[in-house]
Design a protein around this motif. Structure first.
Motif, mmCIF file in Angstrom:
data_model
loop_
_atom_site.group_PDB
_atom_site.id
_atom_site.type_symbol
_atom_site.label_atom_id
_atom_site.label_comp_id
_atom_site.label_asym_id
_atom_site.label_seq_id
_atom_site.Cartn_x
_atom_site.Cartn_y
_atom_site.Cartn_z
ATOM 1 N N PRO A 99 15.827 -12.904 -13.166
ATOM 2 C CA PRO A 99 15.208 -13.850 -15.100
ATOM 3 C C PRO A 99 13.476 -13.005 -14.453
ATOM 4 C CG PRO A 99 15.970 -15.067 -12.581
ATOM 5 C CD PRO A 99 16.079 -14.229 -12.558
ATOM 6 N N SER A 102 8.825 -16.988 -16.016
ATOM 7 C CA SER A 102 9.246 -18.312 -16.869
ATOM 8 C C SER A 102 10.548 -19.083 -16.652
ATOM 9 C CB SER A 102 8.907 -18.316 -18.239
ATOM 10 O OG SER A 102 9.709 -17.016 -19.369
ATOM 11 N N GLN A 103 11.359 -18.247 -17.180
ATOM 12 C CA GLN A 103 13.415 -18.233 -16.611
ATOM 13 C C GLN A 103 12.898 -18.523 -15.128
ATOM 14 O OE1 GLN A 103 14.551 -14.460 -17.544
ATOM 15 N NE2 GLN A 103 15.034 -15.293 -20.038
ATOM 16 N N GLU A 106 11.715 -22.530 -14.739
ATOM 17 C CA GLU A 106 12.451 -23.105 -15.300
ATOM 18 C C GLU A 106 13.739 -24.068 -14.444
ATOM 19 O OE1 GLU A 106 14.903 -23.618 -19.732
ATOM 20 O OE2 GLU A 106 13.004 -22.229 -19.454
ATOM 21 N N GLY A 107 14.558 -22.594 -13.842
ATOM 22 C CA GLY A 107 16.045 -22.385 -13.745
ATOM 23 C C GLY A 107 15.847 -22.863 -12.300
ATOM 24 N N HIS A 130 10.136 -14.383 -9.699
ATOM 25 C CA HIS A 130 10.848 -13.687 -10.896
ATOM 26 C C HIS A 130 10.920 -12.273 -9.561
ATOM 27 C CE1 HIS A 130 6.949 -10.788 -12.476
ATOM 28 N NE2 HIS A 130 6.820 -11.584 -11.158
ATOM 29 N N GLU A 317 24.451 -19.268 -18.087
ATOM 30 C CA GLU A 317 23.619 -18.722 -17.906
ATOM 31 C C GLU A 317 23.193 -16.905 -17.982
ATOM 32 O OE1 GLU A 317 19.212 -19.700 -15.996
ATOM 33 O OE2 GLU A 317 20.646 -20.309 -17.491
ATOM 34 N N ARG A 320 21.751 -15.960 -20.771
ATOM 35 C CA ARG A 320 20.800 -16.389 -21.257
ATOM 36 C C ARG A 320 19.713 -15.577 -21.199
ATOM 37 N NH1 ARG A 320 16.752 -19.929 -19.629
ATOM 38 N NH2 ARG A 320 17.089 -19.896 -18.229
ATOM 39 N N ILE A 321 20.226 -14.594 -19.580
ATOM 40 C CA ILE A 321 19.337 -13.943 -19.268
ATOM 41 C C ILE A 321 18.941 -12.703 -19.402
ATOM 42 C CG2 ILE A 321 17.969 -13.256 -16.691
ATOM 43 C CD1 ILE A 321 17.331 -16.521 -17.365
#
Length: 425
Positions: A99, A102-103, A106-107, A130, A317, A320-321
């Motif tokens: 990710p 920000s991902q 959030e995750g 990250h 998920e 989404r990434i």
């Protein structure tokens, strides 16, 4: 300067001989996959400053600014933001993606709020960081990196002539490209497992035939498998194409029936020569297949897998990434500055990898002292000397490494290849 005492991780995909040979040690008979150099809590390096070996992570925790310098602490917090590894793959690693920052935040926050245990097998985010990474080949190194252009992948699937793959080829030609790539990857990962196992077996047989067949038998498929082929080497395209098919067949041998075998056919096959590197940013699907290399990454454990593994695969998920962007991967070669430091230029500040080709006839190389450094001798020998007071000297043979805290001025000389890992501030 501190000589590092490092830990070898014995993952099943590791080589039994590559790391022992690199270190000049006897093989144990067990896989030795990665040698970790850094302050990762899972296996921190140790140093001895006169009172016995201590984890590097504890020394940094005790005095972050003294060890890392104020600039690095201001940029990344009181932690060493990178992990340096020696990686030796004898069999394929999982297809995976990482990710962006920000991902990850959030995750991680979401799983924390839901009380998912950090050690749970279905946990996706182990930290809020990250994980960009760079792999630099020490031997010929094979991998998969990013989506091949959809039309070229359709040609590759058609060349295999497997009924179960034909709908995917049709979708890839229908476009728009990003939508087609998403649709096919989703279909592969959510297909009926028994039906997919049959398709994988048939595709593996066809790939094995194409890998060993004549150029005529492979006609029409070369362009599909050679995105990024080097134009200065005309014979390289056909060789790379054959290796790509052999790699897909090998994946099925290691992971029979795994949907990841078909997913892998969507990605660029890459073969690095020693000294060449790949940067893997957020959202880029990839897998390492075989070879010995120096790897550097942001100090994170966040991995989303999409196949070639018995571990948890979270398809929603993952989708989404993943960045559904196609193109040939950029093979990096180091760029030298006026001082002889050859840097691999990457778009992240969490790490900076460079190398020095040391020569007895050359002047000692003075290393920038603003940030913390890990130095790895990859060939020959490197002699490190404290530049400020002429006091302290440390010799590194191949496979040996050292940690240099921020503010400690060091010169390097010798007759070998010295990799330098640090941060950009």
């Amino acid at each position: 300067m501190d000589r590092l005492i490092n830990t070898v991780r014995p993952y099943a995909w590791g080589s039994t001989t590559a790391i022992p040979e690199f270190l000049g040690a006897a093989p144990t008979g067990e896989p030795q996959a990665e040698l970790w150099m850094g302050a990762h809590p899972g296996a921190p390096s140790h140093v001895d400053r006169g009172s016995g070996a201590q984890p590097l992570s504890e020394l940094i925790d005790a005095d972050p600014e003294g060890e890392l310098g104020p600039d690095a602490v201001a940029a990344f917090g009181p932690r060493l933001p990178f992990l340096l590894k020696l990686l030796a793959a004898a069999s394929p690693l999982s297809l995976q993606v990482h990710p962006d920052l920000s991902q990850a935040r959030e995750g991680f926050a979401d799983e924390e709020s839901r009380g998912v245990p950090l050690e749970a097998g279905h946990r996706n985010y182990k930290d809020p960081q990250h994980k960009p990474e760079l792999i630099c080949a020490l031997t010929p190194f094979e991998g998969l990196c990013g989506f091949r252009h959809a039309s070229r992948t359709a040609d590759l699937l058609d060349a295999l002539d497997v009924d179960g793959l034909k709908p995917y080829a049709d979708i890839l030609r229908a476009g728009p490209e990003s939508d087609a790539l998403r649709e096919v990857l989703t279909a592969v990962l959510t297909a009926d497992r028994d039906e997919m196992a049959r398709t994988v077996a048939e595709a593996a047989r066809a790939a094995r035939h194409l890998a060993g067949g004549s150029p005529t038998a492979r006609a029409g498929a070369t362009a599909a498998a050679t995105d990024g082929a080097r134009p200065e080497a005309p014979a390289y395209g056909e060789e790379l194409e054959a290796r790509a098919y052999a790699a897909y067949a090998s994946l099925a041998d290691h992971y029979p029936g795994d949907p990841g075998v078909i997913a892998a056919m969507l990605f660029n096959y890459v073969r690095l020569q020693p000294g060449e590197a790949l940067y893997l940013g957020a959202g880029v699907p990839h897998a390492y297949l075989a070879g010995l290399g120096v790897e550097i990454m942001a100090n994170s454990d966040n991995v989303l897998r999409c196949g070639l593994t018995p571990k948890h695969v979270d398809v929603p998920e993952l989708l989404r990434i993943v960045r559904f962007e196609s193109g040939a991967p950029e093979v990096l070669r180091p760029v030298a500055d006026a001082e002889g430091e050859q840097q691999y230029e990457v778009p992240t500040d969490d790490f900076r990898l460079s190398r020095y080709l040391l020569s007895p006839a050359g002047e000692p190389r003075r290393l920038d002292d603003r940030t913390p450094q890990i130095l790895l001798c990859a060939d020959g020998r490197a002699v490190l000397r404290k530049a400020a007071d002429g006091g302290g000297e440390l010799t590194l043979e191949r496979g040996q490494s050292a940690y240099v805290q921020a503010g400690e001025s060091v010169e390097a000389s010798g007759d070998g290849t010295l990799f330098r890992a640090t941060v950009a501030v």
